[in-house]
Design a protein around this motif. Structure first.
Motif, PDB file in Angstrom:
ATOM      1  N   ARG A 184       8.175  10.030 -12.999  1.00 52.93           N
ATOM      2  CA  ARG A 184       9.531  10.428 -12.171  1.00 52.93           C
ATOM      3  C   ARG A 184       9.819   9.226 -10.867  1.00 52.93           C
ATOM      4  NH1 ARG A 184      10.189  13.928  -7.514  1.00 52.93           N
ATOM      5  NH2 ARG A 184       7.959  14.453  -7.407  1.00 52.93           N
ATOM      6  N   LEU A 185       8.586   8.755 -10.413  1.00 50.79           N
ATOM      7  CA  LEU A 185       8.842   7.761  -9.570  1.00 50.79           C
ATOM      8  C   LEU A 185       9.602   6.495 -10.224  1.00 50.79           C
ATOM      9  CD1 LEU A 185       8.456   6.386  -6.540  1.00 50.79           C
ATOM     10  CD2 LEU A 185       6.188   5.712  -7.714  1.00 50.79           C
ATOM     11  N   GLN A 186       9.133   6.113 -11.429  1.00 50.08           N
ATOM     12  CA  GLN A 186       9.800   4.906 -12.082  1.00 50.08           C
ATOM     13  C   GLN A 186      11.480   4.921 -12.393  1.00 50.08           C
ATOM     14  OE1 GLN A 186       7.178   4.736 -15.275  1.00 50.08           O
ATOM     15  NE2 GLN A 186       6.029   2.578 -14.472  1.00 50.08           N
ATOM     16  N   LYS A 187      11.763   6.379 -12.441  1.00 47.95           N
ATOM     17  CA  LYS A 187      13.111   6.813 -12.668  1.00 47.95           C
ATOM     18  C   LYS A 187      13.876   6.947 -11.372  1.00 47.95           C
ATOM     19  CE  LYS A 187      12.213   9.526 -16.800  1.00 47.95           C
ATOM     20  NZ  LYS A 187      12.100  10.765 -17.586  1.00 47.95           N
ATOM     21  N   MET A 188      13.369   7.139 -10.341  1.00 48.08           N
ATOM     22  CA  MET A 188      14.132   7.061  -9.078  1.00 48.08           C
ATOM     23  C   MET A 188      14.324   5.857  -8.420  1.00 48.08           C
ATOM     24  SD  MET A 188      11.728  10.065  -7.198  1.00 48.08           S
ATOM     25  CE  MET A 188      13.010  10.223  -5.819  1.00 48.08           C
ATOM     26  N   SER A 189      15.630   5.772  -7.773  1.00 44.28           N
ATOM     27  CA  SER A 189      16.094   4.273  -7.210  1.00 44.28           C
ATOM     28  C   SER A 189      15.471   4.295  -5.675  1.00 44.28           C
ATOM     29  CB  SER A 189      17.553   4.522  -6.921  1.00 44.28           C
ATOM     30  OG  SER A 189      18.053   5.194  -6.011  1.00 44.28           O
ATOM     31  N   VAL A 190      15.361   3.037  -5.280  1.00 43.38           N
ATOM     32  CA  VAL A 190      14.865   2.903  -3.832  1.00 43.38           C
ATOM     33  C   VAL A 190      15.907   3.887  -2.913  1.00 43.38           C
ATOM     34  CG1 VAL A 190      14.508   1.308  -1.959  1.00 43.38           C
ATOM     35  CG2 VAL A 190      13.835   0.924  -4.276  1.00 43.38           C
ATOM     36  N   GLN A 191      16.964   3.907  -3.168  1.00 46.80           N
ATOM     37  CA  GLN A 191      17.961   4.755  -2.244  1.00 46.80           C
ATOM     38  C   GLN A 191      17.780   6.240  -2.141  1.00 46.80           C
ATOM     39  OE1 GLN A 191      20.261   3.409  -0.036  1.00 46.80           O
ATOM     40  NE2 GLN A 191      20.137   5.529   0.784  1.00 46.80           N
ATOM     41  N   GLU A 192      17.426   6.402  -3.649  1.00 45.90           N
ATOM     42  CA  GLU A 192      16.902   8.179  -3.598  1.00 45.90           C
ATOM     43  C   GLU A 192      15.676   8.439  -2.971  1.00 45.90           C
ATOM     44  OE1 GLU A 192      18.602   9.634  -7.968  1.00 45.90           O
ATOM     45  OE2 GLU A 192      16.821   8.125  -7.704  1.00 45.90           O
TER      46      GLU A 192
ATOM     47  N   ILE B 120       6.761   7.017   3.792  1.00 42.17           N
ATOM     48  CA  ILE B 120       7.653   6.649   2.810  1.00 42.17           C
ATOM     49  C   ILE B 120       8.110   5.154   2.487  1.00 42.17           C
ATOM     50  CG2 ILE B 120      10.584   6.837   2.640  1.00 42.17           C
ATOM     51  CD1 ILE B 120       9.108   9.330   1.982  1.00 42.17           C
ATOM     52  N   ARG B 121       7.617   4.150   3.518  1.00 38.40           N
ATOM     53  CA  ARG B 121       7.635   2.900   3.454  1.00 38.40           C
ATOM     54  C   ARG B 121       6.613   2.347   2.219  1.00 38.40           C
ATOM     55  NH1 ARG B 121       7.948   2.325   9.207  1.00 38.40           N
ATOM     56  NH2 ARG B 121       5.795   1.907   9.193  1.00 38.40           N
ATOM     57  N   ARG B 122       5.438   3.003   2.344  1.00 43.05           N
ATOM     58  CA  ARG B 122       4.694   2.566   1.313  1.00 43.05           C
ATOM     59  C   ARG B 122       5.199   3.269  -0.271  1.00 43.05           C
ATOM     60  NH1 ARG B 122      -1.353   4.053   3.962  1.00 43.05           N
ATOM     61  NH2 ARG B 122      -2.139   3.386   1.967  1.00 43.05           N
ATOM     62  N   LEU B 123       5.755   4.420  -0.113  1.00 42.80           N
ATOM     63  CA  LEU B 123       6.235   4.796  -1.549  1.00 42.80           C
ATOM     64  C   LEU B 123       7.260   3.837  -1.849  1.00 42.80           C
ATOM     65  CD1 LEU B 123       5.717   6.958  -3.366  1.00 42.80           C
ATOM     66  CD2 LEU B 123       7.584   8.497  -2.253  1.00 42.80           C
ATOM     67  N   VAL B 124       7.985   3.501  -1.247  1.00 43.82           N
ATOM     68  CA  VAL B 124       9.301   2.357  -1.546  1.00 43.82           C
ATOM     69  C   VAL B 124       8.654   1.239  -2.156  1.00 43.82           C
ATOM     70  CG1 VAL B 124      11.225   0.892  -0.841  1.00 43.82           C
ATOM     71  CG2 VAL B 124      10.878   3.507  -0.145  1.00 43.82           C
ATOM     72  N   ALA B 125       7.526   0.863  -1.268  1.00 45.14           N
ATOM     73  CA  ALA B 125       6.896  -0.593  -1.768  1.00 45.14           C
ATOM     74  C   ALA B 125       6.384  -0.428  -2.924  1.00 45.14           C
ATOM     75  CB  ALA B 125       5.799  -0.893  -0.641  1.00 45.14           C
ATOM     76  N   LEU B 126       5.584   0.838  -3.340  1.00 46.64           N
ATOM     77  CA  LEU B 126       5.168   1.164  -4.566  1.00 46.64           C
ATOM     78  C   LEU B 126       6.090   0.853  -5.700  1.00 46.64           C
ATOM     79  CD1 LEU B 126       2.821   1.743  -6.433  1.00 46.64           C
ATOM     80  CD2 LEU B 126       3.060   4.095  -5.845  1.00 46.64           C
ATOM     81  N   ARG B 127       7.183   1.681  -5.454  1.00 44.58           N
ATOM     82  CA  ARG B 127       8.466   1.698  -6.162  1.00 44.58           C
ATOM     83  C   ARG B 127       8.778   0.303  -6.962  1.00 44.58           C
ATOM     84  NH1 ARG B 127      11.239   1.137  -9.426  1.00 44.58           N
ATOM     85  NH2 ARG B 127      13.199   2.165 -10.149  1.00 44.58           N
ATOM     86  N   LEU B 128       8.980  -0.508  -5.710  1.00 39.46           N
ATOM     87  CA  LEU B 128       9.508  -1.826  -6.084  1.00 39.46           C
ATOM     88  C   LEU B 128       8.358  -2.822  -6.836  1.00 39.46           C
ATOM     89  CD1 LEU B 128      11.052  -2.686  -2.385  1.00 39.46           C
ATOM     90  CD2 LEU B 128      12.219  -2.263  -4.610  1.00 39.46           C
ATOM     91  N   GLU B 129       7.095  -2.634  -6.399  1.00 43.48           N
ATOM     92  CA  GLU B 129       6.003  -3.116  -7.040  1.00 43.48           C
ATOM     93  C   GLU B 129       6.115  -2.559  -8.471  1.00 43.48           C
ATOM     94  OE1 GLU B 129       1.078  -2.558  -7.589  1.00 43.48           O
ATOM     95  OE2 GLU B 129       2.351  -2.663  -5.272  1.00 43.48           O
ATOM     96  N   LEU B 130       6.587  -1.435  -8.837  1.00 43.01           N
ATOM     97  CA  LEU B 130       6.298  -0.961 -10.328  1.00 43.01           C
ATOM     98  C   LEU B 130       7.575  -1.651 -11.248  1.00 43.01           C
ATOM     99  CD1 LEU B 130       5.626   2.548  -9.840  1.00 43.01           C
ATOM    100  CD2 LEU B 130       4.120   1.071 -10.844  1.00 43.01           C
ATOM    101  N   SER B 131       8.776  -1.974 -10.480  1.00 41.32           N
ATOM    102  CA  SER B 131       9.809  -2.738 -10.952  1.00 41.32           C
ATOM    103  C   SER B 131       9.689  -4.037 -11.226  1.00 41.32           C
ATOM    104  CB  SER B 131      10.956  -2.557  -9.900  1.00 41.32           C
ATOM    105  OG  SER B 131      11.442  -1.027  -9.634  1.00 41.32           O
ATOM    106  N   GLU B 132       8.805  -4.641 -10.240  1.00 45.62           N
ATOM    107  CA  GLU B 132       8.348  -6.166 -10.577  1.00 45.62           C
ATOM    108  C   GLU B 132       7.626  -6.167 -11.802  1.00 45.62           C
ATOM    109  OE1 GLU B 132       9.394  -8.857  -9.193  1.00 45.62           O
ATOM    110  OE2 GLU B 132      10.819  -7.756  -7.754  1.00 45.62           O
ATOM    111  N   GLY B 133       6.739  -5.335 -12.057  1.00 46.89           N
ATOM    112  CA  GLY B 133       5.622  -5.290 -13.181  1.00 46.89           C
ATOM    113  C   GLY B 133       6.406  -5.085 -14.632  1.00 46.89           C
ATOM    114  N   HIS B 134       7.424  -4.685 -14.426  1.00 45.12           N
ATOM    115  CA  HIS B 134       8.237  -4.195 -15.790  1.00 45.12           C
ATOM    116  C   HIS B 134       9.203  -5.317 -16.276  1.00 45.12           C
ATOM    117  CE1 HIS B 134       6.489  -0.306 -15.608  1.00 45.12           C
ATOM    118  NE2 HIS B 134       6.629  -0.035 -16.709  1.00 45.12           N
TER     119      HIS B 134
END
Length: 252
Positions: A104-112, A237-251
């Motif tokens: 679910r996190l991977q499907k969410m945008s940073v803005q969401e 939330i900052r940490r959660l956004v950072a994880l989301r961006l990290e997952l994007s970089e990894g893909h």
């Protein structure tokens, strides 16, 4: 028992209260029932109420509830037995919650994620203010017990449950039905994401942050309670956004 709990304002009552507002009801039911399981309000192996009773409690049609149960079965959170003694039962494991939450996190945008964080920032700040103004001595003891439970948790599941219950019980202490329901909805969306292993939240550190808020509530310092609650929410939330961006970089 505190005044607001005698009036029926509890975590369980909020989780199974009628859904409000517009939007897709099926998704809202899925999130609400997932929250009940995530919070430990509904335990692994527990049988859900009948479809009619549960639909009535949530204020949705039986068709909507059945659609939500299909999604929960697909996610491995619920299983259904047919025949005598049958029904729908909780079957969620830590692995299931982690995999579905990560997807679910991977499907969410940073803005969401930021919008969700903004909402929680606003709600938790208001909750802290009114808890400082309205909470009773028994409420303070209950919040401290949940902070202790968080620090003593032996795994991420028990930590997530103690953390979520703390936030909802703080809203109960604020004696606001709407804020409690809002907090339940936010925990339904956020709790499993915030306790993903990738965020590396430390139960001891989180428990200390909770105790600081409780100290301000006990001292009836609503400004300090708001400041601490909002700061803690913003940091997460900052940490959660950072994880989301990290997952994007990894893909990539």
């Amino acid at each position: 028992m505190s005044q607001q709990k005698r009036a029926g304002l509890t975590a369980l009552g909020a989780v199974l209260s009628p859904l409000e507002g517009g939007g897709p009801k099926t998704e809202a039911v899925v999130q609400r029932l997932s929250a009940a399981i995530s919070l430990g309000v509904m335990a692994d192996g527990q049988q859900l109420p009948s479809e009619t009773d549960l639909a009535n409690q949530l204020g949705v049609s039986t068709m909507t509830l059945r659609e939500a149960l299909v999604v929960l079965r697909q996610q491995g959170i619920v299983h259904t037995k047919r025949g005598r003694g049958g029904g729908s039962f909780i079957s969620a494991s830590a692995e299931v919650f982690e995999s579905t939450s990560l997807a679910r996190l991977q499907k969410m945008s940073v803005q969401e994620l930021r919008d969700l964080g903004d909402e929680h920032f606003a709600v938790t700040g208001a909750v802290a203010v009114f808890a400082a103004r309205r909470s009773l001595r028994a409420d303070i003891s209950g919040l401290r017990a949940l902070a202790d439970r968080l620090e003593d948790s032996c795994d991420l599941v028990s930590a997530r449950q103690a953390d979520s219950r703390f936030h909802i019980e703080m809203a109960v202490c604020a004696q606001s039905t709407r804020l409690t329901r809002a907090e339940v909805g936010l925990q339904a969306e956020l709790s499993a994401l915030l306790w993903l292993p990738g965020l590396k939240l430390d139960p001891t550190v989180e428990a200390t942050a909770h105790r600081d808020v409780v100290d301000a509530i006990e001292q009836e310092d609503d400004a300090r309670a708001r400041e601490l609650a909002e700061s803690h929410t913003e940091s997460r939330i900052r940490r959660l956004v950072a994880l989301r961006l990290e997952l994007s970089e990894g893909h990539r």
